[in-house]
Write a protein that holds these residues in place. Structure first.
Motif, PDB file in Angstrom:
ATOM      1  N   LEU A 357       0.570  -1.189  -0.276  1.00 63.51           N
ATOM      2  CA  LEU A 357      -0.349   0.395   0.466  1.00 63.51           C
ATOM      3  C   LEU A 357       1.169   1.366  -0.552  1.00 63.51           C
ATOM      4  CD1 LEU A 357      -2.566  -0.950   3.308  1.00 63.51           C
ATOM      5  CD2 LEU A 357      -3.091  -1.125  -0.114  1.00 63.51           C
ATOM      6  N   TYR A 361       0.266   6.014  -0.599  1.00 60.46           N
ATOM      7  CA  TYR A 361       0.173   6.377   0.191  1.00 60.46           C
ATOM      8  C   TYR A 361       1.418   7.383  -0.466  1.00 60.46           C
ATOM      9  CZ  TYR A 361       1.876   7.962   5.028  1.00 60.46           C
ATOM     10  OH  TYR A 361       2.173   9.018   5.899  1.00 60.46           O
ATOM     11  N   GLN A 376      -3.242   9.174   6.738  1.00 59.58           N
ATOM     12  CA  GLN A 376      -3.221   7.716   7.064  1.00 59.58           C
ATOM     13  C   GLN A 376      -4.521   7.429   8.229  1.00 59.58           C
ATOM     14  OE1 GLN A 376      -0.132   8.068   9.840  1.00 59.58           O
ATOM     15  NE2 GLN A 376       0.782   8.163   8.620  1.00 59.58           N
ATOM     16  N   VAL A 426      -6.979   1.918  -3.689  1.00 62.42           N
ATOM     17  CA  VAL A 426      -6.690   1.301  -2.138  1.00 62.42           C
ATOM     18  C   VAL A 426      -7.969   1.021  -1.972  1.00 62.42           C
ATOM     19  CG1 VAL A 426      -6.333   2.116  -0.324  1.00 62.42           C
ATOM     20  CG2 VAL A 426      -4.765   2.971  -1.414  1.00 62.42           C
ATOM     21  N   THR A 430      -7.875  -3.329  -0.946  1.00 66.61           N
ATOM     22  CA  THR A 430      -8.283  -3.810   0.419  1.00 66.61           C
ATOM     23  C   THR A 430      -9.461  -4.543   0.059  1.00 66.61           C
ATOM     24  OG1 THR A 430      -9.270  -2.337   0.942  1.00 66.61           O
ATOM     25  CG2 THR A 430      -6.647  -1.968   1.039  1.00 66.61           C
ATOM     26  N   TRP A 442      -6.784   2.214   4.970  1.00 64.10           N
ATOM     27  CA  TRP A 442      -5.323   1.403   4.769  1.00 64.10           C
ATOM     28  C   TRP A 442      -5.035   0.112   6.150  1.00 64.10           C
ATOM     29  CZ3 TRP A 442      -2.565   3.861   1.231  1.00 64.10           C
ATOM     30  CH2 TRP A 442      -2.954   4.836   0.988  1.00 64.10           C
TER      31      TRP A 442
END
Length: 693
Positions: A357, A361, A376, A426, A430, A442
């Motif tokens: 990941l 980021y 975050q 993302v 996930t 995340w």
């Protein structure tokens, strides 16, 4: 209803008393709503200071609704210095907790803690709210109150964050793009089955002998022909001749249905394949038709089995041992023993790691310039349509520490779509490991618990270091491996955008700042020649008292400086008094981003370049008081050279180059002496050194 209220209060009171005894408690974080456990009884200082630690635990629990988990952990970490100080003073009970003790603690932090001035100030500032809460405990003295302004001007001593230069940023960006492309191939593309619904690829695998129920090369008719062509020179050999050849007896026996050879069965074999003078070889100069004794050794069969029997799922070793042991055995015996290599080769993953990941980021940091902690803490529901344009998307964000919420700059086909696109990618990556109701963006499951949990700031920091090493990112200054830090990207973006636009209002919006002074702090790069060349006094700035005629100063101030709701009275004249300057009208600021009629919020560095700037002899005295004060801090060791430079360099550059040369030597010399012998209280060295008994 009242009974319920009093019952709740009684329950809370009982919990607080229990915490004082046990020093263990749980608190739900006000930001993340996650329950955390704290235990002060395990701290090294607990044994000697049990009575004080019990009040500390009580105070921390009392403040449970005023700070989040990370701030609470930071407070607990700061306690180690306080208890080290108490140990040196041999203070072990509550009787000694008073204002005098806090005075000595401030002095100890400055002189003996080994911390820099600004770091010591941070430690004290971190504990001050806790001290105030402890003051409310019935067993603590009423005068146990933190001292205000114990570390004057400590904020100005913080090191300037210079970020990364253009070459370093380009190197980071190239590595990030490369990593994103690698991840796109591995994580974002779904596996496309090759053998699903097709017969098993076992045409070159040894068949099963119906008598022994085991696989054998000789059970294959094609293998028998291939061996005969290769070893018998196309001749119809009898049993005696076959037995003279290596493995000849195997052909003799396996030509019979019961595997007990006879000349009759051997002749039938010869007749069936047409052995004789006119025989045309079937396998001449061809490899053996049977390549594998077991299908598990054949990679294609392993893939076929995984697609048709295991539904292309990346099962764990434990699950394979229970449900598909033969697949796991095949991996170990015939394919190197690395299950993860098989999954990786086929672009499927059971485990999602922080390194997977990290490029997303990093790219968000670079493209948005948002605060690292804000990125975050993004959630999967952070994307929302723009209320004014349905074609646009925006990212909703929350900054817990400052209780701020905001939105990213909306993106559509005409603007930068990367931020929204990255968040979507993302979410998709996930999705396969995300549990119902899990909102954190995340998340990874490659951890000791093997469960999907949110990445913390420590995990992000470690992955940044690994990323720098993996792609050999080098500092353009030292040539060493670049120390990647998320906090360095905001000032980097701020500086690059300032050079490109010189628009502070745009920069303030981009960085999500409330005050323009916060944005200007990102541009404190005194050693940058480009920035220094752009910093100068505005041509409309006013300089009062260029001679020693006081009447001229008073006349100007009386006629030109307007009264307002926040006047300062100096020499019986009302005017706008700043840190080291005066202002013509702070309610009518020309600085971009400031609103007419509202008090100007910019700091001294911005004031020095403003057309509203007014410099008086009083300001010159302030300047010398300021320089003398920080020179003293450096001489006595309360600050180091770097902190000293951060505090004075920019002011010194502007004053010595643009302001002081405008005044006569007599004026400057007189004010220098006044600053030394009659300093202002805020920069009075004698007051600073005074410690209350």
């Amino acid at each position: 209803m009242n009974n319920s209220k009093y019952a709740s209060l009684a329950t809370i009171d009982a919990a607080e008393k229990r915490i004082e005894r046990e020093l263990r408690f749980t608190i739900t974080c006000k930001n993340t709503k996650i329950v955390y456990e704290y235990d002060l009884s395990k701290k090294a200082y607990f044994t000697q200071h049990q009575e004080i630690v019990s009040v500390v635990a009580w105070a921390i629990y009392k403040r449970r609704n005023t700070q989040g988990h990370e701030s609470r952990v930071s407070t607990i970490e700061s306690l180690s210095y306080f208890f080290k100080f108490l140990g040196e003073k041999k203070l072990y009970d509550l009787k000694g907790l008073n204002r005098s003790l806090l005075n000595h603690y401030v002095e100890w932090l400055k002189r003996y803690s080994g911390l820099s001035y600004s770091s010591a100030a941070g430690q004290y500032r971190n504990l001050s709210p806790l001290f105030r809460q402890m003051n409310r405990h019935p067993n603590v003295s009423d005068d146990f109150i933190p001292i205000k302004n114990a570390f004057p001007k400590s904020e100005t001593l913080k090191s300037t964050t210079t970020g990364y230069n253009k070459a370093e940023l380009k190197e980071i960006l190239n590595a990030t793009i490369k990593s994103l492309r690698e991840n796109a191939e591995r994580l974002e593309k779904n596996y496309q089955p090759v053998w699903l619904g097709k017969p098993a690829p076992i045409e070159d695998v040894a068949p099963i002998n119906p008598l022994t129920k085991t696989r054998s090369y000789w059970a294959s008719h094609d293998y028998q022909i291939w061996w005969w062509e290769k070893n018998c020179k196309l001749q119809r050999l009898n049993s005696s001749e076959l037995y003279k050849l290596p493995k000849g007896q195997m052909l003799y026996n396996y030509t019979a249905p019961n595997n007990k050879g006879s000349m009759a069965n051997l002749n039938r074999f010869y007749d069936r394949i047409g052995a004789g003078p006119d025989y045309k070889p079937k396998f001449q100069e061809k490899p053996c038709p049977i390549k594998f004794k077991t299908p598990w050794k054949k990679p294609e069969y392993l893939l076929w089995y995984w697609e048709n029997k295991m539904d292309c799922q990346p099962f764990s070793t434990k699950e394979l041992m229970k449900y598909y042991p033969e697949f796991l055995i095949a991996i170990k015996e015939h394919h190197g023993g690395r299950l993860l290599d098989f999954y990786k080769k086929n672009r499927v993953s059971r485990w999602l790691q922080g390194s997977d990941l990290l490029p997303y980021y990093l790219m968000l940091l670079i493209r948005t310039g948002m605060n690292p902690s804000t990125i975050q803490r993004l959630t999967i529901d952070c994307l929302a349509p723009d209320p004014f344009d349905s074609e646009k998307m925006k990212i909703n964000w929350t900054k817990f520490r400052s209780f701020k919420k905001g939105e990213s700059i909306p993106s559509d086909a005409r603007n930068d779509t990367w931020p929204v696109m990255l968040v979507k990618r993302v979410i998709e990556v996930t999705r396969k490991i995300r549990k119902p109701g899990q909102m954190e963006l995340w998340i990874t499951n490659s951890n000791c618990k093997k469960k999907p949990i949110a990445l913390g700031k420590t995990a992000f920091r470690k992955e940044l270091n690994k990323f720098s090493i993996k792609y050999q990112l080098k500092s353009s200054v030292t040539g060493d491996i670049l120390a990647l830090q998320a906090k360095e990207f905001r000032p980097t973006i701020a500086w690059q955008e300032y050079l490109r636009t010189e628009d502070m209002s745009y920069l303030k919006t981009l960085l999500g700042h409330t005050r323009l002074s916060t944005t200007s702090d990102y541009l404190r790069r005194i050693n940058d020649p480009v920035f220094r060349s752009r910093r100068a006094i505005h041509q409309e700035a006013m300089f009062i008292g260029l001679t020693e005629h006081e009447d001229a100063k008073q006349e100007y101030l009386k006629n030109n400086i307007k009264k307002n709701s926040k006047p300062s009275k100096v020499d019986h004249v009302n005017y706008h008094d700043g840190l080291m300057n005066h202002c013509k009208n702070p309610l009518l600021s020309p600085v971009t981003g400031e609103k007419e009629g509202e008090w100007c919020t910019v700091d001294n560095e911005v004031c020095l370049g403003c057309q509203n700037l007014v410099i008086t002899p009083d300001d010159i005295k302030k300047y010398f008081c300021y320089i003398n004060f920080y020179t003293h801090l450096l001489d006595v060791g309360d600050i180091n050279q770097e902190e000293f430079d951060n505090a004075i360099n920019e002011k010194k550059f502007i004053w010595q180059k643009y302001i002081l040369p405008k005044y006569s030597k007599a004026v400057v010399d007189r004010l220098t002496i006044e600053a030394e012998y009659s300093p202002l209280p805020v920069w009075d060295i004698a007051l600073y050194e005074q410690v209350e008994a």
